[in-house]
Motif scaffolding. Structure first.
Motif, short mmCIF file in Angstrom:
data_model
loop_
_atom_site.label_atom_id
_atom_site.label_comp_id
_atom_site.label_asym_id
_atom_site.label_seq_id
_atom_site.Cartn_x
_atom_site.Cartn_y
_atom_site.Cartn_z
N PRO A 105 4.27 6.17 -2.46
CA PRO A 105 4.63 6.21 -3.92
C PRO A 105 4.46 7.87 -3.77
N TYR A 106 3.87 8.82 -3.07
CA TYR A 106 2.39 10.24 -3.16
C TYR A 106 3.59 11.20 -3.11
N LEU A 107 4.31 11.03 -2.28
CA LEU A 107 4.67 12.48 -1.92
C LEU A 107 6.04 12.68 -2.00
N LYS A 108 5.77 13.99 -2.05
CA LYS A 108 6.28 14.59 -3.14
C LYS A 108 8.42 15.98 -2.21
N SER A 109 8.78 15.41 -2.94
CA SER A 109 10.08 16.41 -2.70
C SER A 109 9.65 17.58 -1.62
N SER A 110 9.13 18.43 -2.61
CA SER A 110 8.80 19.94 -2.10
C SER A 110 8.25 19.83 -0.83
N THR A 111 7.41 18.47 -0.11
CA THR A 111 6.87 18.27 0.69
C THR A 111 8.43 17.69 1.69
N ALA A 178 -3.27 11.77 -0.49
CA ALA A 178 -2.48 10.89 -0.52
C ALA A 178 -1.24 10.76 -0.90
N GLU A 179 0.00 12.12 -0.10
CA GLU A 179 0.80 12.01 -0.15
C GLU A 179 1.48 10.95 1.43
N LEU A 180 0.42 10.89 2.74
CA LEU A 180 0.87 10.34 3.81
C LEU A 180 0.17 8.83 3.10
N LYS A 181 -0.04 8.58 1.90
CA LYS A 181 -0.63 7.41 2.16
C LYS A 181 0.64 5.62 1.71
N ASP A 182 0.52 5.33 2.44
CA ASP A 182 1.36 3.95 2.17
C ASP A 182 0.41 2.98 2.06
N ILE A 183 1.49 2.06 0.62
CA ILE A 183 0.61 0.99 0.45
C ILE A 183 0.81 -0.31 0.82
N ASP A 184 -0.84 -0.62 1.46
CA ASP A 184 -0.24 -1.85 1.44
C ASP A 184 -0.69 -3.55 1.27
N ASN A 185 -1.59 -2.60 0.31
CA ASN A 185 -2.13 -3.68 -0.37
C ASN A 185 -2.32 -3.19 -1.64
N MET A 186 -3.14 -4.03 -2.52
CA MET A 186 -3.18 -4.02 -3.52
C MET A 186 -4.31 -3.06 -4.08
#
Length: 191
Positions: A105-111, A178-186
């Protein structure tokens, strides 16, 4: 330049307590973040947009969008099955592929735009976002890698191909982890 965007939204969320793609972060389902960032990109960056999912709520939300919905009825076969379904939809098209997952959710369009532009400028066949040199998502594959993508099995994604061809990879360093962070648990959420 002819690139197809493929969003992968069919995972079983095994490590998450429920469907993580529908989990709300700041009042919005997680998968909507990547959709909204993709909507900010210049028109024409992608020739087609696909989303592969098993979730009715996502299908219902996306039914009137510019995305072609690909239904994954066998998500237990792993991420490779979602990749195969998308490529079968595109089997008669000469295109490159950008695969993105819907739990970043923290990935940016500019990236994302910088990754696409860097891929074409580099003249390499592969590209991916990285942080401190560690490859992550999204990832781009030239059409010439279609066969290797179709040979993936189980829960192995394109990272195997990227590791097999290090000299043909353009890496774009993300501005933050943060941009590469995938959410695997709460507890994975960042503030």
């Amino acid at each position: 330049m002819n690139m197809t965007l493929i969003l992968l939204a069919a995972g079983d969320s095994v490590r998450f307590n429920g469907n993580k793609l529908l989990y709300e972060i700041n009042g919005k389902p997680m998968y909507r973040y990547i959709i909204e960032e993709m909507d900010r990109l210049p028109k024409g960056l992608f020739s087609r947009k696909l989303i592969v999912t098993q979730y009715h709520d996502i299908m219902e939300d996306m039914k009137d969008s510019e995305y072609k919905i690909i239904v994954n009825r066998d998500s237990g076969l792993g991420i490779s099955h979602s990749i195969h379904l998308a490529l079968k939809e595109l089997e008669h098209e000469n295109t490159d592929f950008l695969f993105a997952v819907c739990d970043q959710p923290y990935l940016k369009s500019s990236t994302i735009e910088a990754l696409v532009n860097g891929f074409y400028e580099s003249r390499k066949g592969l590209a991916c976002l990285c942080f401190r040199g560690e490859p992550g998502n999204p990832a781009i594959f030239a059409g010439s890698y279609r066969r290797e993508l179709m040979e993936l099995t189980g829960d192995r994604g394109g990272k195997k191909i990227i590791r097999d061809h290090p000299s043909d990879v353009f890496l774009l360093e993300a501005e933050s982890a943060a941009e590469l962070k995938d959410i695997d648990n709460m507890s994975d959420q960042l503030e």
